[in-house]
Design a protein around this motif. Structure first.
Motif, PDB file in Angstrom:
ATOM      1  N   GLN A 199       1.233  -1.171   0.153  1.00 44.80           N
ATOM      2  CA  GLN A 199      -0.537   0.063  -0.052  1.00 44.80           C
ATOM      3  C   GLN A 199       0.833   1.189  -0.067  1.00 44.80           C
ATOM      4  OE1 GLN A 199      -3.407  -0.071   2.829  1.00 44.80           O
ATOM      5  NE2 GLN A 199      -3.434  -2.635   2.220  1.00 44.80           N
ATOM      6  N   ASP A 200       1.816   1.321   0.646  1.00 47.69           N
ATOM      7  CA  ASP A 200       3.041   1.977   0.587  1.00 47.69           C
ATOM      8  C   ASP A 200       3.448   2.809  -0.819  1.00 47.69           C
ATOM      9  OD1 ASP A 200       2.969   3.311   3.040  1.00 47.69           O
ATOM     10  OD2 ASP A 200       4.932   1.893   3.993  1.00 47.69           O
ATOM     11  N   ILE A 201       3.472   1.565  -1.350  1.00 50.55           N
ATOM     12  CA  ILE A 201       3.854   2.032  -2.831  1.00 50.55           C
ATOM     13  C   ILE A 201       3.162   1.644  -3.557  1.00 50.55           C
ATOM     14  CG2 ILE A 201       4.936   0.478  -4.892  1.00 50.55           C
ATOM     15  CD1 ILE A 201       5.868  -1.601  -3.271  1.00 50.55           C
ATOM     16  N   ALA A 202       1.915   1.992  -3.442  1.00 49.71           N
ATOM     17  CA  ALA A 202       0.694   2.055  -3.977  1.00 49.71           C
ATOM     18  C   ALA A 202       0.016   3.981  -3.561  1.00 49.71           C
ATOM     19  CB  ALA A 202      -0.441   1.362  -3.753  1.00 49.71           C
ATOM     20  N   ALA A 203       0.540   4.415  -2.748  1.00 48.66           N
ATOM     21  CA  ALA A 203       0.421   5.693  -2.369  1.00 48.66           C
ATOM     22  C   ALA A 203       2.029   6.751  -2.879  1.00 48.66           C
ATOM     23  CB  ALA A 203       0.617   5.580  -1.603  1.00 48.66           C
ATOM     24  N   ASP A 204       2.846   5.753  -3.111  1.00 51.06           N
ATOM     25  CA  ASP A 204       3.715   6.360  -3.855  1.00 51.06           C
ATOM     26  C   ASP A 204       3.354   6.920  -5.299  1.00 51.06           C
ATOM     27  OD1 ASP A 204       5.038   6.523  -1.598  1.00 51.06           O
ATOM     28  OD2 ASP A 204       6.789   5.058  -1.705  1.00 51.06           O
ATOM     29  N   ASP A 205       2.715   6.157  -5.124  1.00 54.67           N
ATOM     30  CA  ASP A 205       3.134   5.760  -7.096  1.00 54.67           C
ATOM     31  C   ASP A 205       1.587   7.130  -7.275  1.00 54.67           C
ATOM     32  OD1 ASP A 205       4.023   3.874  -8.297  1.00 54.67           O
ATOM     33  OD2 ASP A 205       2.214   2.853  -8.941  1.00 54.67           O
ATOM     34  N   ARG A 206       0.920   7.387  -6.457  1.00 53.67           N
ATOM     35  CA  ARG A 206      -0.070   8.115  -5.944  1.00 53.67           C
ATOM     36  C   ARG A 206       0.454  10.120  -6.656  1.00 53.67           C
ATOM     37  NH1 ARG A 206      -3.662   4.279  -3.737  1.00 53.67           N
ATOM     38  NH2 ARG A 206      -3.331   4.526  -2.133  1.00 53.67           N
ATOM     39  N   ILE A 207       1.319   9.230  -5.106  1.00 55.20           N
ATOM     40  CA  ILE A 207       2.394  10.602  -5.390  1.00 55.20           C
ATOM     41  C   ILE A 207       3.329  10.923  -6.405  1.00 55.20           C
ATOM     42  CG2 ILE A 207       4.294  11.735  -4.127  1.00 55.20           C
ATOM     43  CD1 ILE A 207       3.679  10.646  -2.080  1.00 55.20           C
ATOM     44  N   LEU A 208       3.707  10.030  -7.023  1.00 57.76           N
ATOM     45  CA  LEU A 208       4.050  10.231  -8.469  1.00 57.76           C
ATOM     46  C   LEU A 208       3.341  10.798  -9.818  1.00 57.76           C
ATOM     47  CD1 LEU A 208       6.839   7.757 -10.384  1.00 57.76           C
ATOM     48  CD2 LEU A 208       4.522   8.859 -11.286  1.00 57.76           C
ATOM     49  N   VAL A 209       1.720  10.371  -9.329  1.00 58.22           N
ATOM     50  CA  VAL A 209       0.856  10.747 -10.296  1.00 58.22           C
ATOM     51  C   VAL A 209       0.803  12.088 -10.144  1.00 58.22           C
ATOM     52  CG1 VAL A 209      -1.125  10.040 -11.704  1.00 58.22           C
ATOM     53  CG2 VAL A 209      -0.074   8.422 -11.466  1.00 58.22           C
TER      54      VAL A 209
END
Length: 447
Positions: free
Chosen positions: A162-172
């Motif tokens: 979920q941290d990876i997914a959260a970082d992906d949303r930051i990246l986007v």
């Protein structure tokens, strides 16, 4: 001499595809979340939110790789679940990458390497019963299950994903707002007095004691997780955590300098060489200002990016912050394209105080290309910092150094200035294995 090519755009950034998009949880073209994603009917490896996005991606990239993905799918067929082990899936994944001719980390290689599979029986969708689909975990969206297997995985593992997914949303969000994919969160003003980085226990101490984020101390824990319930504050803390994946380069350099130069607190100038420099190092270039901010006596910082994947040009000055400029401080960057062992024989070369190779992977990838440089560095007139993401790389590298008779100013150990944002390992030793930028570090020095 380095040739006078056009000056690189240090503010530009590559567009690495989010892991969520590779796992078909985001539109592969615009990265938007949609409940109506539709797959490419040919390769079934990418999904889109609209026909418009599908056409745009087809013209931009996908038409070049779709046929290769289709060919890989045709080489597979139904695989029974009982008796299948992780090593079976792992070996197939490696073979797929070799068959595709993909180069990691290009788009084709990442699509092949991150193809979804069932967490329990290790089968990809093309290996399931006819028409069967994989279902994504409703929480992390990065783990999949076939309908024949239990639909759960360990909660601690899910939390990390979920941290990876959260970082992906930051990246986007960052890319859509600024066109960049690297967040840089460092000290805004230079320190007046030297405070050793070694005095900080972790990133929490760095942000709240060495940097100027003391106001965040009560709002996050030592893992840089937000502790309150304000969406704007949460975003600020998440960006600080995400930013460690960039600034890990600069803080690891400072830690290495403190380890090899007893008088670093009074050092007036530094000459650093970044070996094998590529996208990550170039994206982090503005953050090298942090060396000036943490080392108050430093007046001149010179950095040379050297590697076969960089642009070539003569040294040129980089604009420092207003305060450093008023104090007469400067940073300059030179770029030289080619292997480091060739660079040392050019007129451009000057012996550095420290050289560094971040995530070289020299014992795993491109061994023949790296070996002449590694052989030189074993007896170089300067120390060289190395980092790696996983211990498997460290084991291989230590074997090479021992063969060459190299000495060490610092033996391999976990780097407390590793990035705090995890990444999913493409071909790991176990399902959902994660790694962190610059997790391991060591310093080679001539005996």
């Amino acid at each position: 001499m380095a040739s006078q090519d056009a000056k690189p755009d240090w503010g530009s950034d590559s567009r690495p595809t989010p892991t969520l998009a590779l796992k078909q949880a985001l539109c592969f073209s615009c990265w938007d979340v949609s409940s109506h994603l539709r797959r490419c009917t040919a390769c079934k490896r990418v999904s889109y939110c609209s026909v418009k996005c599908q056409k745009q991606d087809w013209n931009r990239h996908h038409k070049k790789i779709c046929k290769k993905l289709v060919a890989l799918n045709k080489q597979k067929g139904y695989v029974p679940s009982p008796g299948r082990q992780w090593k079976d899936h792992h070996n197939e994944r490696v073979l797929d990458i070799l068959r595709s001719g993909a180069q990691i980390p290009n788009e084709l290689g990442r699509l092949v390497g991150y193809e979804p599979y069932c967490y329990r029986c290790y089968r990809q969708e093309v290996q399931l019963e006819d028409g069967a689909k994989l279902n994504a975990c409703q929480f992390c969206h990065l783990t999949s299950f076939c309908t024949s297997c239990p639909q759960t995985h360990p909660s601690t593992e899910c939390a990390t994903l979920q941290d990876i997914a959260a970082d992906d949303r930051i990246l986007v969000d960052l890319y859509q707002r600024t066109g960049k994919t690297s967040a840089i969160s460092f000290t805004m003003l230079p320190r007046k007095q030297y405070l050793p980085l070694s005095s900080a226990t972790d990133w929490y101490d760095y942000y709240t004691k060495l940097s100027d984020k003391i106001g965040s101390s009560s709002r996050m824990n030592r893992d840089l997780r937000y502790q309150a319930n304000d969406s704007k504050e949460r975003q600020s803390i998440e960006y600080m955590r995400y930013g460690t994946n960039t600034t890990t380069i600069q803080l690891t350099l400072v830690a290495a300098l403190e380890a090899i130069i007893p008088t670093i607190s009074s050092q007036r100038s530094l000459n650093l060489h970044i070996i094998g420099a590529a996208g990550a190092e170039f994206s982090s270039a503005p953050a090298f200002e942090e060396l000036l901010h943490l080392l108050p006596s430093l007046k001149a910082l010179h950095i040379s990016f050297v590697g076969p994947n960089v642009e070539t040009q003569n040294p040129y000055p980089v604009q420092c912050c207003k305060m450093c400029t008023m104090m007469g401080r400067s940073t300059s960057i030179a770029v030289w394209r080619g292997p480091y062992h060739v660079y040392v024989d050019t007129e451009s070369y000057q012996t550095p105080d420290l050289a560094a190779a971040f995530h070289s992977g020299f014992a795993v990838d491109e061994q023949a290309e790296w070996y002449p440089t590694i052989k030189y560095l074993a007896n170089a007139p300067h120390p060289t910092l190395f980092t790696a993401a996983i211990y498997f790389e460290i084991e291989g590298e230590m074997g090479v150094w021992n063969y060459l008779g190299a000495g060490f100013a610092k033996n391999p150990e976990v780097n407390k200035w590793k990035g705090m944002s995890p990444s999913l390992v493409m071909c790991g030793d176990k399902p959902n294995e994660v790694c962190y930028n610059n997790y391991w570090w060591y310093i080679v020095q001539k005996r």
